[in-house]
Design a protein around this motif. Structure first.
Motif, mmCIF file in Angstrom:
data_model
loop_
_atom_site.group_PDB
_atom_site.id
_atom_site.type_symbol
_atom_site.label_atom_id
_atom_site.label_comp_id
_atom_site.label_asym_id
_atom_site.label_seq_id
_atom_site.Cartn_x
_atom_site.Cartn_y
_atom_site.Cartn_z
ATOM 1 N N ARG A 151 -26.263 -33.271 -15.396
ATOM 2 C CA ARG A 151 -25.462 -33.095 -14.176
ATOM 3 C C ARG A 151 -26.141 -33.772 -12.984
ATOM 4 O O ARG A 151 -26.128 -33.262 -11.860
ATOM 5 N N ASP A 152 -26.723 -34.946 -13.250
ATOM 6 C CA ASP A 152 -27.422 -35.710 -12.221
ATOM 7 C C ASP A 152 -26.611 -36.926 -11.815
ATOM 8 O O ASP A 152 -26.024 -37.601 -12.673
ATOM 9 N N ALA A 162 -28.218 -35.294 -4.667
ATOM 10 C CA ALA A 162 -27.917 -33.894 -4.978
ATOM 11 C C ALA A 162 -26.430 -33.613 -4.795
ATOM 12 O O ALA A 162 -25.817 -34.026 -3.805
ATOM 13 N N LEU A 163 -25.850 -32.926 -5.758
ATOM 14 C CA LEU A 163 -24.448 -32.524 -5.699
ATOM 15 C C LEU A 163 -24.347 -31.013 -5.840
ATOM 16 O O LEU A 163 -25.039 -30.411 -6.665
ATOM 17 N N SER A 164 -23.456 -30.408 -5.046
ATOM 18 C CA SER A 164 -23.142 -29.002 -5.266
ATOM 19 C C SER A 164 -22.315 -28.888 -6.541
ATOM 20 O O SER A 164 -21.812 -29.886 -7.076
ATOM 21 N N ALA A 165 -22.141 -27.680 -7.049
ATOM 22 C CA ALA A 165 -21.340 -27.475 -8.261
ATOM 23 C C ALA A 165 -19.914 -27.964 -8.050
ATOM 24 O O ALA A 165 -19.329 -28.608 -8.927
ATOM 25 N N GLY A 166 -19.354 -27.681 -6.871
ATOM 26 C CA GLY A 166 -17.994 -28.116 -6.585
ATOM 27 C C GLY A 166 -17.880 -29.626 -6.496
ATOM 28 O O GLY A 166 -16.902 -30.216 -6.972
ATOM 29 N N TYR A 168 -19.844 -31.815 -7.995
ATOM 30 C CA TYR A 168 -19.997 -32.361 -9.347
ATOM 31 C C TYR A 168 -18.679 -32.254 -10.123
ATOM 32 O O TYR A 168 -18.245 -33.212 -10.776
ATOM 33 N N ASP A 169 -18.052 -31.081 -10.085
ATOM 34 C CA ASP A 169 -16.805 -30.882 -10.824
ATOM 35 C C ASP A 169 -15.716 -31.830 -10.326
ATOM 36 O O ASP A 169 -14.925 -32.354 -11.118
ATOM 37 N N LEU A 170 -15.667 -32.040 -9.015
ATOM 38 C CA LEU A 170 -14.667 -32.945 -8.459
ATOM 39 C C LEU A 170 -14.945 -34.378 -8.894
ATOM 40 O O LEU A 170 -14.022 -35.104 -9.302
ATOM 41 N N LEU A 171 -16.198 -34.804 -8.825
ATOM 42 C CA LEU A 171 -16.545 -36.162 -9.257
ATOM 43 C C LEU A 171 -16.252 -36.343 -10.740
ATOM 44 O O LEU A 171 -15.759 -37.403 -11.164
ATOM 45 N N LEU A 172 -16.532 -35.320 -11.543
ATOM 46 C CA LEU A 172 -16.248 -35.401 -12.971
ATOM 47 C C LEU A 172 -14.753 -35.595 -13.215
ATOM 48 O O LEU A 172 -14.352 -36.371 -14.088
ATOM 49 N N ALA A 173 -13.924 -34.893 -12.443
ATOM 50 C CA ALA A 173 -12.477 -35.067 -12.576
ATOM 51 C C ALA A 173 -12.077 -36.510 -12.267
ATOM 52 O O ALA A 173 -11.217 -37.083 -12.942
ATOM 53 N N PHE A 174 -12.707 -37.106 -11.263
ATOM 54 C CA PHE A 174 -12.394 -38.485 -10.896
ATOM 55 C C PHE A 174 -12.868 -39.482 -11.949
ATOM 56 O O PHE A 174 -12.111 -40.367 -12.368
ATOM 57 N N VAL A 175 -14.132 -39.371 -12.374
ATOM 58 C CA VAL A 175 -14.683 -40.398 -13.262
ATOM 59 C C VAL A 175 -14.087 -40.338 -14.666
ATOM 60 O O VAL A 175 -14.121 -41.334 -15.392
ATOM 61 N N THR A 176 -13.540 -39.199 -15.069
ATOM 62 C CA THR A 176 -12.897 -39.115 -16.377
ATOM 63 C C THR A 176 -11.422 -39.491 -16.313
ATOM 64 O O THR A 176 -10.764 -39.557 -17.352
ATOM 65 N N ARG A 177 -10.921 -39.756 -15.106
ATOM 66 C CA ARG A 177 -9.524 -40.192 -14.927
ATOM 67 C C ARG A 177 -9.472 -41.279 -13.857
ATOM 68 O O ARG A 177 -8.797 -41.134 -12.850
ATOM 69 N N PRO A 178 -10.198 -42.380 -14.062
ATOM 70 C CA PRO A 178 -10.266 -43.407 -13.021
ATOM 71 C C PRO A 178 -8.960 -44.184 -12.889
ATOM 72 O O PRO A 178 -8.166 -44.243 -13.834
ATOM 73 N N GLN A 179 -8.756 -44.738 -11.694
ATOM 74 C CA GLN A 179 -7.623 -45.622 -11.418
ATOM 75 C C GLN A 179 -6.279 -44.949 -11.709
ATOM 76 O O GLN A 179 -5.323 -45.583 -12.147
ATOM 77 N N ARG A 180 -6.250 -43.646 -11.450
ATOM 78 C CA ARG A 180 -5.014 -42.868 -11.553
ATOM 79 C C ARG A 180 -4.885 -42.002 -10.314
ATOM 80 O O ARG A 180 -5.876 -41.442 -9.838
ATOM 81 N N VAL A 181 -3.676 -41.889 -9.804
ATOM 82 C CA VAL A 181 -3.443 -41.013 -8.658
ATOM 83 C C VAL A 181 -3.433 -39.567 -9.151
ATOM 84 O O VAL A 181 -2.680 -39.207 -10.051
ATOM 85 N N LEU A 190 -8.416 -29.331 -12.213
ATOM 86 C CA LEU A 190 -9.435 -30.019 -12.988
ATOM 87 C C LEU A 190 -10.843 -29.681 -12.516
ATOM 88 O O LEU A 190 -11.779 -29.609 -13.309
ATOM 89 N N ALA A 191 -10.992 -29.489 -11.200
ATOM 90 C CA ALA A 191 -12.307 -29.182 -10.639
ATOM 91 C C ALA A 191 -12.568 -27.686 -10.577
ATOM 92 O O ALA A 191 -13.530 -27.239 -9.955
ATOM 93 N N ARG A 192 -11.721 -26.903 -11.219
ATOM 94 C CA ARG A 192 -11.898 -25.453 -11.288
ATOM 95 C C ARG A 192 -11.959 -24.835 -9.903
ATOM 96 O O ARG A 192 -12.803 -23.993 -9.625
ATOM 97 N N GLY A 193 -11.038 -25.244 -9.048
ATOM 98 C CA GLY A 193 -11.063 -24.752 -7.682
ATOM 99 C C GLY A 193 -9.946 -23.799 -7.372
ATOM 100 O O GLY A 193 -9.403 -23.798 -6.280
ATOM 101 N N ARG A 194 -9.555 -22.963 -8.334
ATOM 102 C CA ARG A 194 -8.368 -22.143 -8.162
ATOM 103 C C ARG A 194 -8.566 -20.910 -7.303
ATOM 104 O O ARG A 194 -7.693 -20.056 -7.243
#
Length: 242
Positions: A151-152, A162-166, A168-181, A190-194
């Motif tokens: 998680r680095d 350094a990334l907070s948990a939130g 990191y989760d947001l970046l993970l959502a972006f990098v696993t779904r690039p070039q998509r709105v 996706l970022a578990r922000g419910r």
């Protein structure tokens, strides 16, 4: 409050699909439907799914084949549905990797109970619902490196950011779904922000924080672009690192 589990109901019978999703929502779960394998894969791309209720008899690719392919790259729990109550069908479904099995016609209360039982096993660590561990260990974009195991996040100049948990989760959502709105609602999911409501602007605050970490000029972002009326677009190509 913690988010409620998100259930995907895959059944080509619209009446059954709608009945089950409405029942699950009524009893405190989040649920959505898919009519076939194509819609199932699209939902898995667009949302964070905790469990799949999968009909055996589907148009095109059947449920057994879909379950087998799911097990090749994901550990999301699967409950198989079928109109055939024969023992051999149940055994084949379980051999394909299904976590449970229920024959049609069924009582929605029984299905709900089985869903909750499988989800409890997930929480107990007997079933891993998240496929992150199966993904490549390192993802690379625009000179940045995201290590999914540690998680680095490493900047192009090899400085650890350094990334907070939130974040990191947001970046993970972006990098696993690039070039998509991705809409705010999808990103919250996706970022578990419910903890926030779907139309809350909290996701905008989180995006702003992430931009300050990875953009050269956060006021003029080039990696995470805002799409008016649509959400956000992660622009870089993402490749698997070593």
């Amino acid at each position: 409050m913690p988010e409620q589990p998100h259930i995907l109901v895959v059944d080509d019978d619209r009446e059954i699909r709608d009945l089950v999703t409405r029942y699950l929502i009524k009893h405190g779960l989040r649920a959505r439907g898919a009519a076939d394998g194509r819609q199932m894969h699209q939902a898995l791309d667009d949302w964070s799914i905790d469990l799949i209720v999968l009909d055996l008899m589907l148009p095109g690719e059947d449920g057994l084949s879909l379950c087998r392919k799911l097990r090749a790259d994901s550990k999301i729990p699967v409950i198989m549905l079928t109109a055939m109550g024969e023992e051999t069908d149940r055994i084949v479904g379980l051999e394909m990797g299904a976590d449970d099995y229920i024959a049609k016609p069924f009582n929605p209360r029984e299905l709900l109970a089985r869903i909750k039982a499988v989800l409890r096993r997930v929480e107990d660590g007997q079933v891993a619902a998240q496929p992150d561990a199966d993904r490549a260990n390192v993802l690379v974009f625009a000179g940045w490196r995201l290590d999914l195991q540690r998680r680095d996040l490493t900047a192009p100049d090899n400085v650890l950011v350094a990334l907070s948990a939130g974040e990191y989760d947001l970046l993970l959502a972006f990098v696993t779904r690039p070039q998509r709105v991705l809409s705010r609602d999808q990103l919250l999911d996706l970022a578990r922000g419910r903890e926030a409501q779907p139309f809350d602007r909290a996701i905008d605050v989180q995006v702003s924080r992430l931009r300050r970490k990875i953009e050269i000029d956060p006021g003029n972002p080039i990696l995470i672009k805002t799409v008016r009326g649509g959400g956000y677009l992660f622009t870089p190509q993402v490749e698997t690192g070593g």
